[in-house]
Scaffold this motif. Structure first.
Motif, short mmCIF file in Angstrom:
data_model
loop_
_atom_site.label_atom_id
_atom_site.label_comp_id
_atom_site.label_asym_id
_atom_site.label_seq_id
_atom_site.Cartn_x
_atom_site.Cartn_y
_atom_site.Cartn_z
N GLN A 14 0.85 -1.29 -0.10
CA GLN A 14 0.06 -0.12 0.10
C GLN A 14 0.86 1.29 -0.06
O GLN A 14 0.29 2.56 -0.16
N GLY A 15 2.20 1.03 0.03
CA GLY A 15 3.01 2.18 -0.01
C GLY A 15 3.48 2.89 1.71
O GLY A 15 4.30 3.88 1.49
N ASN A 16 3.05 2.05 2.32
CA ASN A 16 3.41 2.43 3.87
C ASN A 16 4.60 2.01 4.30
O ASN A 16 5.05 0.98 3.92
N ALA A 17 5.71 2.94 4.69
CA ALA A 17 7.00 2.54 5.14
C ALA A 17 6.81 1.85 6.37
O ALA A 17 6.26 2.39 7.42
N HIS A 18 7.73 1.09 6.67
CA HIS A 18 8.00 0.06 8.02
C HIS A 18 9.47 0.17 8.27
O HIS A 18 10.19 -0.07 7.64
N ASP A 19 9.56 0.41 9.63
CA ASP A 19 10.95 0.28 9.99
C ASP A 19 11.07 -1.06 10.75
O ASP A 19 10.32 -1.60 11.22
N VAL A 20 12.78 -1.27 10.94
CA VAL A 20 13.03 -2.53 11.60
C VAL A 20 12.45 -2.56 13.12
O VAL A 20 12.22 -1.58 13.75
N GLY A 21 11.93 -3.74 13.24
CA GLY A 21 11.24 -3.99 14.58
C GLY A 21 9.79 -3.86 14.88
O GLY A 21 9.06 -4.06 15.80
N GLU A 22 9.11 -3.10 13.63
CA GLU A 22 7.82 -2.64 13.62
C GLU A 22 6.96 -4.08 13.37
O GLU A 22 7.57 -4.98 12.79
N VAL A 23 5.80 -4.16 14.12
CA VAL A 23 5.18 -5.23 13.85
C VAL A 23 3.73 -4.66 13.05
O VAL A 23 3.19 -3.63 13.39
N TYR A 24 3.38 -5.42 11.91
CA TYR A 24 2.06 -5.02 11.26
C TYR A 24 1.45 -6.03 10.48
O TYR A 24 2.00 -7.20 10.65
N THR A 25 0.16 -5.83 10.42
CA THR A 25 -0.58 -6.75 9.91
C THR A 25 -0.73 -6.86 8.12
O THR A 25 -0.90 -5.41 7.75
N CYS A 26 -0.49 -7.86 7.31
CA CYS A 26 -0.81 -7.71 5.97
C CYS A 26 -1.48 -9.14 5.62
O CYS A 26 -1.73 -10.02 6.58
N SER A 27 -1.56 -9.10 4.13
CA SER A 27 -2.27 -10.40 3.74
C SER A 27 -1.14 -11.63 3.68
O SER A 27 -0.19 -11.24 3.75
N GLU A 28 -1.71 -12.74 3.81
CA GLU A 28 -0.89 -13.97 3.72
C GLU A 28 -0.03 -13.86 2.69
O GLU A 28 1.09 -14.15 2.72
#
Length: 57
Positions: A14-28
């Motif tokens: 979706q174009g969202n930036a994620h940094d090391v150590g972050e937890v996020y939810t996405c499709s399998e």
């Protein structure tokens, strides 16, 4: 949907930036792609303890 933990900074589909150590939810599907890319690892879902079965009579 699954939870992943970031091991390498990247942007999700979706174009969202994620940094090391972050937890996020996405499709399998996205998680499998990112895991194979080495960008994330799967977060183990806490399993509910199995309920003890009553003894058979």
């Amino acid at each position: 949907m699954v939870q992943v933990k970031v091991s390498f900074p990247h942007k999700d589909w979706q174009g969202n930036a994620h940094d090391v150590g972050e937890v996020y939810t996405c499709s399998e599907q996205e998680a499998q792609t990112r895991v194979s890319d080495g960008f994330v690892r799967l977060v183990e879902q806490p399993r509910k303890p199995a309920e003890p079965k009553p003894p058979a009579k």
